[in-house]
Scaffold this active site. Structure first.
Site, mmCIF file in Angstrom:
data_model
loop_
_atom_site.group_PDB
_atom_site.id
_atom_site.type_symbol
_atom_site.label_atom_id
_atom_site.label_comp_id
_atom_site.label_asym_id
_atom_site.label_seq_id
_atom_site.Cartn_x
_atom_site.Cartn_y
_atom_site.Cartn_z
ATOM 1 N NE ARG A 1 0.797 0.927 3.802
ATOM 2 C CZ ARG A 1 1.249 2.229 3.410
ATOM 3 N NH1 ARG A 1 2.613 1.878 3.859
ATOM 4 N NH2 ARG A 1 0.642 3.842 3.663
ATOM 5 N N GLY A 2 0.466 2.055 -0.061
ATOM 6 C CA GLY A 2 1.169 3.346 -0.741
ATOM 7 C C GLY A 2 0.795 3.652 -1.960
ATOM 8 C CB ALA A 3 0.735 7.021 -3.796
ATOM 9 C CD GLN A 22 -2.766 2.500 6.817
ATOM 10 O OE1 GLN A 22 -3.217 3.000 8.137
ATOM 11 N NE2 GLN A 22 -3.343 2.738 5.739
ATOM 12 C CG ASP A 61 -2.460 7.839 -1.039
ATOM 13 O OD1 ASP A 61 -2.890 8.595 -0.075
ATOM 14 O OD2 ASP A 61 -2.693 6.715 -1.082
ATOM 15 C CE LYS A 75 -4.696 5.470 4.695
ATOM 16 N NZ LYS A 75 -5.969 4.121 4.058
HETATM 17 C C1 LIG Z 1 3.766 8.282 -0.092
HETATM 18 S S1 LIG Z 1 2.250 7.935 -0.084
HETATM 19 C C2 LIG Z 1 1.416 6.897 1.222
HETATM 20 C C3 LIG Z 1 -0.232 7.271 1.034
HETATM 21 O O1 LIG Z 1 -0.580 6.127 0.990
HETATM 22 C C4 LIG Z 1 -1.575 6.040 2.212
HETATM 23 O O2 LIG Z 1 -3.028 4.968 2.561
HETATM 24 P P1 LIG Z 1 -2.666 3.743 2.174
HETATM 25 O O3 LIG Z 1 -1.852 3.251 3.244
HETATM 26 O O4 LIG Z 1 -4.500 3.466 2.664
HETATM 27 O O5 LIG Z 1 -1.836 2.878 0.890
HETATM 28 C C5 LIG Z 1 -1.689 7.130 2.896
HETATM 29 O O6 LIG Z 1 -2.985 7.867 2.202
HETATM 30 C C6 LIG Z 1 -0.490 7.301 2.513
HETATM 31 O O7 LIG Z 1 0.042 8.730 2.961
#
Ligand SMILES: CSC[C@H]1O[C@H](OP(=O)(O)O)[C@H](O)[C@@H]1O
Length: 359
Positions: A52-54, A202, A243, A254
């Site tokens: 996960r993570g953009a 997270q 994101d 998030k």
């Molecule tokens: C480096 S951007 C990471 C960004 O993604 C996370 O969301 P997720 O864990 O649901 O993919 C979160 O928004 C982070 O800031």
């Protein structure tokens, strides 16, 4: 690649034949790697948040598109491309908010369309080279972003971050955590307050794990606690990831990020967003048009896998919220720091890069 210049953590590995993903659902208890050999399985892994993570899911999707090259063996180039595009569409739809999935599909499709290939094997080599380049460029962008962002932080102070925008969320090193790593490497005495970031935790599971591994002082907060620390004057800056950043500078990140931004404004604390240009989305006019992923309510009615709410009680679980551009002090990219008005700043940045954002 990830050893150079920072945290040794990377969320993925490419063997040439298979993609390996560090199962982030199991961290910090277990570092388990899962092997993927089909684009469909990679798409399911992105939806399930194995990774996960953009930026990380964008790079992962790129390697999923390499694994989809088998579709190009179909009789006739047009039929092969159509089959590959169908697999690409499944990857692009794996999660709706991060623009990096669509960016990866556009980038690799452009490589196919513009590349000289006669066989599926030749096309696969082109796609693999592009996916590896995208990964390398993201890591290098994080190092550059870190340097730009570190200059914004005080010589000594406490930074609040939300969710995980670290090495695990990118191609390595991190965006928000990259800024913190770079500031520490530059000798700044930066300590971190990390929101636990319910419901997926997270912050508690990933950001705390990354920073503790690096020996960077981190203190975990319950999500509702940030306001208390702002009011006590304990926070000198906020740095978060993103994101998707709309054309006007509105930021999707998030769930809970908007709350932190309002608190930062109320208490006169700078609110910085660190994101690579691959997260800029000039095609989306404002945050109102950014699709917000709604995840299963069970992620809220349970905590760390154990039910906490009474049976039958429903839960709302939007995975992201939108912070209006007017609450953002600066957007830190690998090409420099953007200041308001963001619409013009983003157009200038992308224009300088030669027109529209590169696919
Ligand atoms: C480096 S951007 C990471 C960004 O993604 C996370 O969301 P997720 O864990 O649901 O993919 C979160 O928004 C982070 O800031």
């Amino acid at each position: 690649m990830a050893e150079r210049g920072g945290s040794g953590v990377v969320p993925l590995r490419w063997s040439g034949e298979a993609l390996w993903l560090l199962d982030q659902r199991r961290l910090p208890r277990r570092e388990a790697w899962l092997r993927y050999r089909s684009s469909g399985a990679v798409a399911r892994a992105i939806t399930a948040m194995v990774v996960r993570g953009a930026p990380a899911i964008g790079i992962t999707a790129a390697f999923g598109l390499v694994l989809a090259a088998g579709a190009l063996r179909r009789r006739g180039r047009a039929a092969g491309l159509a089959a590959w595009r169908r697999r690409a569409a499944v990857l692009a739809a794996a999660r709706p908010t991060a623009v990096n999935l669509a960016w990866a599909v556009r980038r690799l499709e452009a490589r196919l369309a513009g590349g000289a290939w006669a066989t599926a094997a030749e096309a696969r080599r082109l796609l693999e080279a592009e996916a590896l380049a995208a990964w390398r460029e993201d890591f290098e962008a994080n190092l550059a972003m870190g340097a730009h962002g570190a200059a914004l932080l005080p010589a000594r102070g406490t930074v609040l971050t939300h969710c995980n925008a670290g090495a695990l969320a990118t191609g390595g090193y991190g965006t928000a955590l990259g800024v913190i790593r770079a500031a520490r490497a530059a000798g700044k005495d930066i300590r971190v307050l990390a929101d636990e970031t319910r419901p997926w935790l997270q912050g508690a599971r990933l950001t705390a794990w990354e920073l503790a591994r690096d020996g960077i002082p981190v203190t975990l907060l319950a999500d509702g606690a940030a306001g208390h620390h702002f009011r006590q004057g304990r926070i000198q800056a906020v740095v978060v990831g993103a994101d998707r950043i709309a054309a006007n500078g509105d930021v999707a990140n998030k769930i809970g990020t908007y709350t932190v931004a309002v608190l930062a404004r109320q208490h006169g604390v700078p609110f910085y967003v660190a994101a690579p240009t691959s997260t800029l989305d000039p095609g989306t006019a404002s945050g109102d048009a950014i699709p917000i992923e709604e995840r299963p309510g069970e992620e809220v009615t349970a905590c760390a896998g154990r039910r906490v709410a009474p049976p039958g009680v429903p839960a709302a679980n939007p995975a992201f919220d939108v912070t209006p551009a007017e609450l953002v002090t600066a957007i830190v990219t690998e090409r420099g720091v953007l200041r308001p008005p963001y619409g013009a700043a983003i157009r200038r940045l992308l224009g300088a890069a030669g027109g529209e954002k590169r696919p």
